[in-house]
Structures are given as structure tokens and as C-alpha cells.
Enzyme design. Structure first.
Site, mmCIF file in Angstrom:
data_model
loop_
_atom_site.group_PDB
_atom_site.id
_atom_site.type_symbol
_atom_site.label_atom_id
_atom_site.label_comp_id
_atom_site.label_asym_id
_atom_site.label_seq_id
_atom_site.Cartn_x
_atom_site.Cartn_y
_atom_site.Cartn_z
ATOM 1 N N LYS A 53 0.843 -1.220 0.052
ATOM 2 C CA LYS A 53 -0.024 0.071 -0.127
ATOM 3 C C LYS A 53 0.934 1.287 0.014
ATOM 4 O O LYS A 53 0.494 2.048 -0.783
ATOM 5 C CB LYS A 53 -0.846 -0.058 1.258
ATOM 6 C CG LYS A 53 -2.048 -0.998 1.150
ATOM 7 C CD LYS A 53 -2.754 -1.281 2.359
ATOM 8 C CE LYS A 53 -3.766 -2.370 2.044
ATOM 9 N NZ LYS A 53 -4.980 -2.650 3.008
ATOM 10 N N GLN A 97 -5.109 -1.734 9.469
ATOM 11 C CA GLN A 97 -4.895 -2.949 8.816
ATOM 12 C C GLN A 97 -5.254 -4.287 9.794
ATOM 13 O O GLN A 97 -5.141 -4.279 10.938
ATOM 14 C CB GLN A 97 -3.384 -3.415 8.425
ATOM 15 C CG GLN A 97 -3.161 -4.656 7.428
ATOM 16 C CD GLN A 97 -3.443 -4.552 6.409
ATOM 17 O OE1 GLN A 97 -3.819 -3.391 5.656
ATOM 18 N NE2 GLN A 97 -3.530 -5.637 5.678
ATOM 19 N N ASP A 120 -11.480 2.218 3.515
ATOM 20 C CA ASP A 120 -11.728 0.765 3.770
ATOM 21 C C ASP A 120 -13.202 0.467 3.256
ATOM 22 O O ASP A 120 -13.431 -0.468 2.857
ATOM 23 C CB ASP A 120 -11.151 0.104 4.912
ATOM 24 C CG ASP A 120 -10.085 -0.547 5.089
ATOM 25 O OD1 ASP A 120 -9.548 -1.119 3.866
ATOM 26 O OD2 ASP A 120 -9.471 -0.676 6.162
HETATM 27 N N1 L34 Z 1 -8.239 -2.844 7.076
HETATM 28 N N2 L34 Z 1 -7.329 -4.959 6.241
HETATM 29 C C1 L34 Z 1 -7.822 -3.712 6.125
HETATM 30 N N3 L34 Z 1 -7.992 -3.472 4.748
HETATM 31 C C2 L34 Z 1 -7.835 -4.152 3.711
HETATM 32 O O1 L34 Z 1 -8.053 -4.040 2.644
HETATM 33 C C3 L34 Z 1 -7.169 -5.449 4.209
HETATM 34 N N4 L34 Z 1 -6.731 -6.431 3.108
HETATM 35 C C4 L34 Z 1 -6.794 -7.834 3.479
HETATM 36 C C5 L34 Z 1 -6.245 -8.238 4.892
HETATM 37 N N5 L34 Z 1 -6.447 -6.797 5.723
HETATM 38 C C6 L34 Z 1 -7.057 -5.906 5.390
HETATM 39 C C7 L34 Z 1 -5.782 -6.284 2.368
HETATM 40 O O2 L34 Z 1 -5.256 -5.162 2.310
HETATM 41 C C8 L34 Z 1 -6.295 -8.436 2.356
HETATM 42 N N6 L34 Z 1 -5.500 -7.438 1.760
HETATM 43 C C9 L34 Z 1 -4.229 -7.569 0.570
HETATM 44 C C10 L34 Z 1 -3.870 -6.578 -0.207
HETATM 45 C C11 L34 Z 1 -2.909 -6.867 -0.891
HETATM 46 C C12 L34 Z 1 -2.518 -7.964 -1.281
HETATM 47 C C13 L34 Z 1 -3.048 -9.007 -0.692
HETATM 48 C C14 L34 Z 1 -3.886 -8.834 0.613
HETATM 49 C C15 L34 Z 1 -1.622 -8.106 -2.338
HETATM 50 O O3 L34 Z 1 -0.906 -7.435 -2.879
HETATM 51 N N7 L34 Z 1 -1.102 -9.507 -2.924
HETATM 52 C C16 L34 Z 1 0.013 -9.468 -3.670
HETATM 53 C C17 L34 Z 1 1.013 -10.569 -3.082
HETATM 54 C C18 L34 Z 1 1.741 -9.712 -1.886
HETATM 55 C C19 L34 Z 1 2.525 -10.979 -0.898
HETATM 56 O O4 L34 Z 1 3.471 -11.572 -1.758
HETATM 57 O O5 L34 Z 1 2.369 -11.032 0.207
HETATM 58 C C20 L34 Z 1 -0.632 -10.509 -5.014
HETATM 59 O O6 L34 Z 1 0.013 -10.469 -6.061
HETATM 60 O O7 L34 Z 1 -1.844 -11.253 -4.733
#
Ligand code: L34
Length: 283
Positions: A53, A97, A120
Site C-alpha cells: 500500500k 490493517q 476501507d
Molecule cells: N483494513 N485490512 C484492512 N483493509 C484491507 O483491504 C485488508 N486487506 C486484506 C487483509 N486485511 C486488510 C488487504 O489489504 C487482504 N489485503 C491484501 C492486499 C494486497 C494483497 C493481498 C491482500 C497483495 O498485494 N497481494 C499480492 C501478493 C503479496 C505478497 O506476496 O505478500 C498478490 O499479488 O496477490
């Protein structure tokens, strides 16, 4: 049929490029959108998402600040921090988060964030506005999913959308957004009897189960659009979705990968909400 892969990372980059222009224009008017993220504890997955983020904000020209607090932080301390941010005119968006340590009640935190800064889209006021189809901050993962479907002009109106999962942050709101798009929506969950009976009638199948690779081709109707919301970390450290990609890709018309699917779109919709918050407050 071989499915077209909807790459969320590429789509996210395209959208962020447009957002960067929008932020530049705002800056010319003296407005720099500012996001404050609070991260409690040191869960490695949460740290990784929060880093994503921060990086995406920076690339888009959005100013962002990360407040890292120890897992011993009390609920009262956290609510006080949120109250300060609510009253800080420099802060457009606030995100805490999730998940939180078990001694802090998630709902207290969600409801403490000012609805004007609720990037959010988790506050009951935001949810109520979404349910009644009013302009509001849409929750990021569900909005990312809708944006992915629309990017390929996948028809939603009149289609049968089946959602596996009923969490407050993904399953329930994505069903609502699909309903707002005139889809016919079915929610499935852990107590659903004969899951396959439902999923095999889905034109659009959203998997938010939280178990690696459980949705294979048997669950999928020929030509369905399949969106994989799962992010499961395997013992070898790799990430995989809830959908068995290799088996489903030969049956679906569209499929999203993990990683590089819904995750990057979640982050992009957060940036979108932050820009919206900045406009709203300064208008
Ligand atoms: N308050 N909490 C709040 N808001 C959110 O919108 C979230 N979420 C979920 C968990 N907790 C939260 C997220 O941000 C899940 N989440 C989230 C955001 C981004 C990614 C995955 C989950 C992401 O960028 N995933 C990448 C891989 C990242 C890695 O390698 O760790 C992808 O390509 O899927």
C-alpha cells in the site's frame, strides 16, 4: 475452452497510471491526498500488504504515513490515535490493517473511524450507503473484483453470480455490489448443502473460501468467469488461491491468478478511495 487470464497486477498498473495524472491535477490545486495506515503487531503477511500500500501510494503521488504500533497496544490507545487522525485536517484517509490482536474489538475500531475518512469502506455508514446504492467509499477487494470483471466487459446484468464466502470484508459486500449491477446473487458458505449444485450454475463464480486450491473444474460451469480471492501461503512460502488454476483454466472463460490477481486491485481501489476522500474534504 481456455480461459483468458485477467492479470490484476497489469490492470492495477494501468489504473494507477491514470490516477497519477489525477493526483497531479489535484496537486496543482494545492491538494495532496494523504493516507494514514495503522499496523499493529508484526504479522508478516500484514506487513507485506501494508508495504504494498505504501509503495503504490508513493508511485501514484499520494502521500502516505505508516504508524506501527506494538501488539500490546490497548484498544483505548488505538481509539485515541484514531480520534487524533479524525481531527487532523492533513489526513484524508485512515486504514487500520486487519486482523487485530484478539484483545482489541474490530467493530469498535471500524466504527471509530470518521465515515469521511473511511477509505476501507467498512464503517456501517459506508456499508449502508453501499446497500442503498448511494455514492460512498466502496470496500476495496469487492470493488477491485467488479473492476476486473468490467475491464473485460463481462456482462453482469441478469447473470447468476455465486459467491463462496460470507465475510464482512469480501463475501457479503461483493454480493451486494453484484446485485447493484443487476446480477442474480447466491451466497454459499461453510453450512451450504451441496456446494457444487450451486457453483455449477454460476456464470460468475467468486471464491473467497480461504483454503488452498479447493475449487477445481468440477465446481465450475463451462465458460464461467472465475475470480479467486484466496491468498493462502503454503509451507514452501509460495502463495496460492482457493481455485485450482490449472484445472479450472481449461473450463472457464475468464480466470484471475494468485498472486497478481485480486490483491493488487485491492490496493488500487484503496488509492481510488483516498483520492475521493481528498476531493470530498477539500471541495
Ligand atoms: N483494513 N485490512 C484492512 N483493509 C484491507 O483491504 C485488508 N486487506 C486484506 C487483509 N486485511 C486488510 C488487504 O489489504 C487482504 N489485503 C491484501 C492486499 C494486497 C494483497 C493481498 C491482500 C497483495 O498485494 N497481494 C499480492 C501478493 C503479496 C505478497 O506476496 O505478500 C498478490 O499479488 O496477490
Amino acid at each position: 475452452m481456455t480461459a483468458e487470464v485477467i492479470n490484476g497486477k497489469e490492470l492495477a498498473q494501468e489504473i494507477r497510471k491514470e490516477m497519477k495524472e489525477e493526483v497531479l491535477q489535484l496537486k496543482e490545486q494545492g491538494i495532496t491526498p494523504h493516507l494514514t495506515v495503522i499496523l499493529i503487531g508484526d504479522d508478516p503477511a500484514s506487513k507485506s500488504y501494508v508495504r504494498g500500500k505504501e509503495k503504490a501510494s508513493y508511485e501514484t503521488g499520494i502521500s502516505s504515513e505508516l504508524i506501527e504500533l506494538p501488539s500490546s497496544t490497548t484498544e483505548k490507545e488505538l481509539l485515541n490515535r484514531i480520534d487524533d487522525l479524525n481531527h487532523d485536517d492533513n489526513v484524508d484517509g485512515i486504514l487500520v490493517q486487519l486482523p487485530l490482536p484478539s484483545h482489541i474489538q474490530e467493530q469498535h475500531v471500524i466504527e471509530a473511524i470518521s465515515p469521511e475518512k473511511d477509505v476501507d469502506g467498512f464503517h456501517p455508514i459506508s456499508i449502508g450507503r453501499m446497500m442503498t446504492g448511494k455514492d460512498t467509499f466502496l470496500p476495496c477487494t469487492p470493488n477491485g473484483i467488479i473492476t476486473m470483471l468490467k475491464s473485460r466487459n463481462i456482462q453482469l446484468e441478469g447473470k447468476h453470480a455465486v459467491i463462496i464466502g460470507r465475510s464482512n470484508i469480501v463475501g457479503k459486500p461483493v454480493g451486494q455490489l453484484l446485485l447493484n449491477e443487476n446480477a442474480t446473487v447466491t451466497y454459499c458458505h461453510s453450512r451450504t448443502k451441496d456446494l457444487m449444485e450451486h457453483t455449477t450454475t454460476a456464470d460468475i463464480l467468486i471464491a473467497a473460501v480461504g483454503k488452498p486450491n479447493v475449487i477445481d473444474a468440477k465446481y465450475v460451469k463451462d465458460g464461467a468467469a472465475v475470480i479467486d480471492v484466496g491468498i493462502n501461503r503454503l509451507d514452501d512460502g509460495s502463495l496460492t488461491g482457493d481455485v485450482d488454476f490449472d484445472s479450472v483454466k481449461d473450463k472457464a472463460s475468464y480466470i484471475t491468478p494468485v498472486p497478481q490477481g485480486v490483491g493488487p486491485m485491492t490496493i488500487t481501489m484503496l488509492l481510488k478511495n483516498t483520492i475521493k476522500a481528498a476531493r470530498g474534504i477539500h471541495q
